[in-house]
Design a protein around this motif. Structure first.
Motif, PDB file in Angstrom:
ATOM      1  N   TYR A 154      10.309   5.388 -10.840  1.00 18.16           N
ATOM      2  CA  TYR A 154       9.232   4.992 -11.585  1.00 18.16           C
ATOM      3  C   TYR A 154       9.561   3.582 -12.128  1.00 18.16           C
ATOM      4  N   ARG A 155      10.997   3.422 -12.494  1.00 11.15           N
ATOM      5  CA  ARG A 155      11.392   2.199 -13.206  1.00 11.15           C
ATOM      6  C   ARG A 155      11.228   1.029 -12.172  1.00 11.15           C
ATOM      7  N   LEU A 177       0.955  -1.153  -0.109  1.00  9.79           N
ATOM      8  CA  LEU A 177      -0.147   0.117  -0.151  1.00  9.79           C
ATOM      9  C   LEU A 177       1.045   1.130   0.171  1.00  9.79           C
ATOM     10  N   LEU A 178       2.002   1.114   0.557  1.00 15.57           N
ATOM     11  CA  LEU A 178       2.943   2.252   0.807  1.00 15.57           C
ATOM     12  C   LEU A 178       3.509   2.446  -0.697  1.00 15.57           C
ATOM     13  N   ARG A 179       3.891   1.371  -1.405  1.00 18.90           N
ATOM     14  CA  ARG A 179       4.762   1.579  -2.730  1.00 18.90           C
ATOM     15  C   ARG A 179       3.526   2.122  -3.442  1.00 18.90           C
ATOM     16  N   TRP A 180       2.436   1.537  -3.423  1.00 13.76           N
ATOM     17  CA  TRP A 180       1.229   1.966  -4.383  1.00 13.76           C
ATOM     18  C   TRP A 180       0.763   3.435  -4.204  1.00 13.76           C
ATOM     19  N   ALA A 181       1.215   3.968  -3.164  1.00 12.12           N
ATOM     20  CA  ALA A 181       0.666   5.246  -2.916  1.00 12.12           C
ATOM     21  C   ALA A 181       1.711   6.283  -3.523  1.00 12.12           C
ATOM     22  N   LEU A 182       2.887   5.796  -3.740  1.00 14.26           N
ATOM     23  CA  LEU A 182       3.898   6.687  -4.374  1.00 14.26           C
ATOM     24  C   LEU A 182       3.576   6.521  -6.050  1.00 14.26           C
ATOM     25  N   ALA A 183       3.030   5.528  -6.506  1.00 15.13           N
ATOM     26  CA  ALA A 183       2.923   5.316  -7.910  1.00 15.13           C
ATOM     27  C   ALA A 183       2.309   6.474  -8.846  1.00 15.13           C
ATOM     28  N   ALA A 184       1.443   7.283  -8.276  1.00 19.05           N
ATOM     29  CA  ALA A 184       0.720   8.361  -8.856  1.00 19.05           C
ATOM     30  C   ALA A 184       1.310   9.672  -8.687  1.00 19.05           C
ATOM     31  N   ARG A 185       2.154   9.804  -7.822  1.00 15.61           N
ATOM     32  CA  ARG A 185       3.021  11.014  -7.622  1.00 15.61           C
ATOM     33  C   ARG A 185       3.836  11.424  -8.907  1.00 15.61           C
ATOM     34  N   PRO A 186       3.656  12.845  -9.178  1.00 17.78           N
ATOM     35  CA  PRO A 186       4.368  13.540 -10.280  1.00 17.78           C
ATOM     36  C   PRO A 186       5.777  13.768 -10.323  1.00 17.78           C
ATOM     37  N   ASN A 224       0.587   7.386 -15.132  1.00 14.60           N
ATOM     38  CA  ASN A 224       1.355   8.659 -14.753  1.00 14.60           C
ATOM     39  C   ASN A 224       2.045   9.466 -15.713  1.00 14.60           C
ATOM     40  N   ALA A 225       1.541  10.542 -15.969  1.00 13.14           N
ATOM     41  CA  ALA A 225       2.050  11.552 -17.169  1.00 13.14           C
ATOM     42  C   ALA A 225       3.759  11.747 -16.995  1.00 13.14           C
ATOM     43  N   ALA A 226       4.159  11.623 -15.480  1.00  9.19           N
ATOM     44  CA  ALA A 226       5.636  11.774 -15.466  1.00  9.19           C
ATOM     45  C   ALA A 226       6.575  10.782 -15.744  1.00  9.19           C
ATOM     46  N   ILE A 227       6.037   9.688 -16.123  1.00  5.26           N
ATOM     47  CA  ILE A 227       7.099   8.586 -16.725  1.00  5.26           C
ATOM     48  C   ILE A 227       7.585   8.869 -18.311  1.00  5.26           C
ATOM     49  N   ASP A 228       8.494   8.231 -18.481  1.00  4.01           N
ATOM     50  CA  ASP A 228       9.308   8.505 -19.764  1.00  4.01           C
ATOM     51  C   ASP A 228       8.861   7.667 -20.793  1.00  4.01           C
ATOM     52  N   GLU A 229       8.981   8.021 -22.111  1.00 12.12           N
ATOM     53  CA  GLU A 229       8.482   7.124 -23.153  1.00 12.12           C
ATOM     54  C   GLU A 229       9.167   5.691 -23.114  1.00 12.12           C
ATOM     55  N   ALA A 230      10.283   5.711 -22.958  1.00 12.89           N
ATOM     56  CA  ALA A 230      11.123   4.056 -22.885  1.00 12.89           C
ATOM     57  C   ALA A 230      10.521   3.140 -21.777  1.00 12.89           C
ATOM     58  N   LEU A 231      10.003   4.095 -20.563  1.00 11.81           N
ATOM     59  CA  LEU A 231       9.238   3.238 -19.701  1.00 11.81           C
ATOM     60  C   LEU A 231       7.788   2.516 -20.275  1.00 11.81           C
ATOM     61  N   MET A 232       7.372   3.615 -20.932  1.00  9.61           N
ATOM     62  CA  MET A 232       5.781   3.554 -21.375  1.00  9.61           C
ATOM     63  C   MET A 232       5.820   2.068 -22.454  1.00  9.61           C
ATOM     64  N   ARG A 233       6.991   2.200 -23.141  1.00  9.00           N
ATOM     65  CA  ARG A 233       6.980   1.059 -24.052  1.00  9.00           C
ATOM     66  C   ARG A 233       7.426  -0.405 -23.250  1.00  9.00           C
ATOM     67  N   GLY A 293      -1.663  -3.190  -9.172  1.00 12.95           N
ATOM     68  CA  GLY A 293      -2.218  -2.141  -9.081  1.00 12.95           C
ATOM     69  C   GLY A 293      -0.938  -1.104  -8.963  1.00 12.95           C
ATOM     70  N   VAL A 294       0.066  -1.368  -8.522  1.00 20.08           N
ATOM     71  CA  VAL A 294       1.177  -0.382  -8.334  1.00 20.08           C
ATOM     72  C   VAL A 294       1.520  -0.167  -9.791  1.00 20.08           C
ATOM     73  N   ARG A 295       1.911  -1.311 -10.638  1.00 19.34           N
ATOM     74  CA  ARG A 295       2.186  -0.954 -12.087  1.00 19.34           C
ATOM     75  C   ARG A 295       1.196  -0.355 -12.850  1.00 19.34           C
ATOM     76  N   ALA A 296      -0.033  -0.444 -12.919  1.00 18.60           N
ATOM     77  CA  ALA A 296      -0.946   0.259 -13.510  1.00 18.60           C
ATOM     78  C   ALA A 296      -1.055   1.924 -13.162  1.00 18.60           C
TER      79      ALA A 296
END
Length: 511
Positions: free
Chosen positions: A271-272, A255-264, A289-298, A281-284
């Motif tokens: 993020y990696r 739950l604590l890792r999940w709380a971090l996942a949406a932070r910008p 999150n709009a703050a992640i880079d394109e490489a991570l999106m791929r 849920g954490v990965r989703a």
């Protein structure tokens, strides 16, 4: 019994009827029960004197009237109607004297609601901060200003600190202290040790009906689950400094890792790390999150969990080629995705020319397409694409007919939802073989539906309550619907402005 019940639905409908004269509204106020009063309180034309009359007749609609801005401080006695007074205070329309009186109210739930009100006098804030009920102090900590909440962050009770951790006005250094525990006196009490001998772990299926502890709450003397909750609130708080939050990316608590996942505001390597978390849920949340880079999106586009891929499709910065790839197999539903809504004119043209129908469908959900692009999509060979563009404004009647001729039931409901569908076209849709029940509701709602079409819609049980409220129906039909077996139809017919004034007057009992 049926008769009284039926009369009630008639009055509820009438109370919402926009064609009532002011005198008829007055008569309804005289006979209103709580349900009728709730509909009357919603009326755009309810005058101040009428609101006061309704309030004095049905006290329980006071809260709603106050929310709608129909009552002023002069209309309310804070001692007799504290709940109504609280609504006005919450909207900044009450008096400071009310706040002082309510701070001493014997009911803790009312003091709690007072604590959430803005711009309270300083002496009232002081009183509430020292309230014997910890729930009241916690509510104050959630809403109050930065100077007050900084003091409450040191409160001995975990519940108050958790509220301070969630308040975005809490100073950043105080949030960092709540997160790490450094620089604050230790927590002395929590909800668990308030009522149980410790060590205590609350079982998941608690047999006690009156128990308010959350499942899994525990305290072995260090208020473990409460401290966890404080940390979770601080990590979710955007005002908490990123440097303090970083250290929780490897925390054993999901739950604590999940709380971090949406932070910008986290560095790319965090993020990696979160994108490789075992919990989907954490990965989703990282994927969206709009703050992640394109490489991570791929990387995330190949995630084995469909929820992660769907979340990535909703990321406002996902590259279009990746989005097109995702659209082929992620269940996106009928939504316009943020990245498509933000696409430039050139990107829209590129999507429309894509050989992949999934890409064309994505762009067909926009409702602001240039005419030539809209028309090109209307002629798409793929029914999914045509269905998505069917409700787009500006399509000609000939084009809408051609869409139905080519794709039939698959696009019928979308065509029925098109604002430019003519009365003649709607009539053709309603006679379509095989019939499409889902389209009936859309047609019943359509501004261009003729009386004849609406009468046909009355044959469908789900479209019937919608059609019954349309003023295009002949008055005689509306009057007949007042005796329908379905209460939703009765209410809709009674609310129909086409109801003749003489019939309306006869429906209201004498007070």
């Amino acid at each position: 019994m049926h008769h009284a019940h039926h009369a009630h639905h008639v009055l509820c409908g009438l109370a919402a009827n926009t064609a009532l004269s002011s005198e008829v509204v007055d008569r309804l106020i005289e006979v209103a029960d709580a349900d009728v009063a709730a509909r009357l309180a919603d009326r755009a034309d309810l005058g101040h004197a009428q609101a006061v009359a309704l309030f004095s007749r049905v006290a329980e609609c006071g809260v709603q009237l106050a929310h709608e801005g129909r009552l002023t401080a002069a209309d309310v006695d804070p001692v007799a109607q504290p709940d109504v007074a609280l609504v006005l205070l919450d909207e900044g329309a009450g008096s400071p004297e009310w706040a002082r009186a309510l701070a001493a109210d014997p009911v803790p739930a009312r003091r709690e609601r007072l604590a959430a009100c803005p711009a309270l006098p300083a002496d009232v804030v002081k009183t509430l901060a020292a309230d014997p009920d910890v729930g009241v102090v916690a509510e104050l900590a959630l809403w109050t200003s930065s100077d007050v909440v900084a003091g409450l962050a040191r409160h001995p009770h975990a519940q108050v600190r958790r509220s301070a951790a969630a308040n975005e006005a809490t100073p950043p250094d105080v949030l960092a202290a709540l997160l790490t525990g450094h620089g604050l006196p230790p927590v002395r009490r929590c909800a668990v040790c308030d009522q149980e001998a410790t060590p205590f772990v609350h079982e998941r299926q608690c047999p006690r009906p009156d128990c308010v502890l959350p499942p899994g709450a525990s305290c072995a003397g260090a208020h473990e689950s409460a401290v966890h909750d404080i940390r979770q609130a601080a990590l979710r708080n955007p005002a908490t400094p990123a440097e303090a939050a970083l250290g929780f990316a490897d925390h054993p608590s999901m739950l604590l890792r999940w709380a971090l996942a949406a932070r910008p505001d986290l560095p790319p390597e965090i993020y990696r790390r979160l994108a490789a978390d075992l919990a989907p849920g954490v990965r989703a949340d990282v994927a969206e999150n709009a703050a992640i880079d394109e490489a991570l999106m791929r990387t995330l586009a190949d995630d084995r969990d469909p929820d992660v891929r769907r979340a990535l499709a909703h990321n406002p910065r996902v590259p279009l080629d990746l989005l097109t790839h995702l659209a082929g197999f992620a269940r996106i539903g009928a939504t316009l995705l943020p990245r498509i809504a933000a696409a430039t004119a050139a990107e829209v043209r590129r999507l429309v020319r894509s050989p992949d129908p999934a890409a064309r469908m994505l762009v067909a959900r926009r409702r602001d397409l240039p005419p030539e692009i809209r028309d090109r999509l209307a002629e798409d060979p793929d029914a999914k694409v045509v269905k998505a563009v069917a409700p787009h404004p500006g399509l000609s009647e000939a084009r809408l007919r051609a869409m139905v001729d080519r794709h039939g039931v698959r696009v019928l409901t979308g065509v029925a939802a098109n604002p430019d569908a003519t009365a003649a076209l709607l009539e053709q849709l309603i006679r379509h073989e095989p019939p499409v029940p889902k389209a009936f509701r859309e047609i019943a709602r359509h501004p261009n539906a003729s009386a004849r079409v609406l009468q046909a819609c009355l044959t469908d049980s789900r479209a019937r309550p919608v059609a019954a409220g349309r003023p295009t129906l002949p008055p005689a039909v509306v009057v007949a619907l007042l005796d329908d077996a379905d209460p939703r139809v009765v209410e809709a017919a009674a609310a129909n402005p086409a109801l003749p004034p003489g019939v309306i007057a006869a429906l209201i009992p004498r007070a």
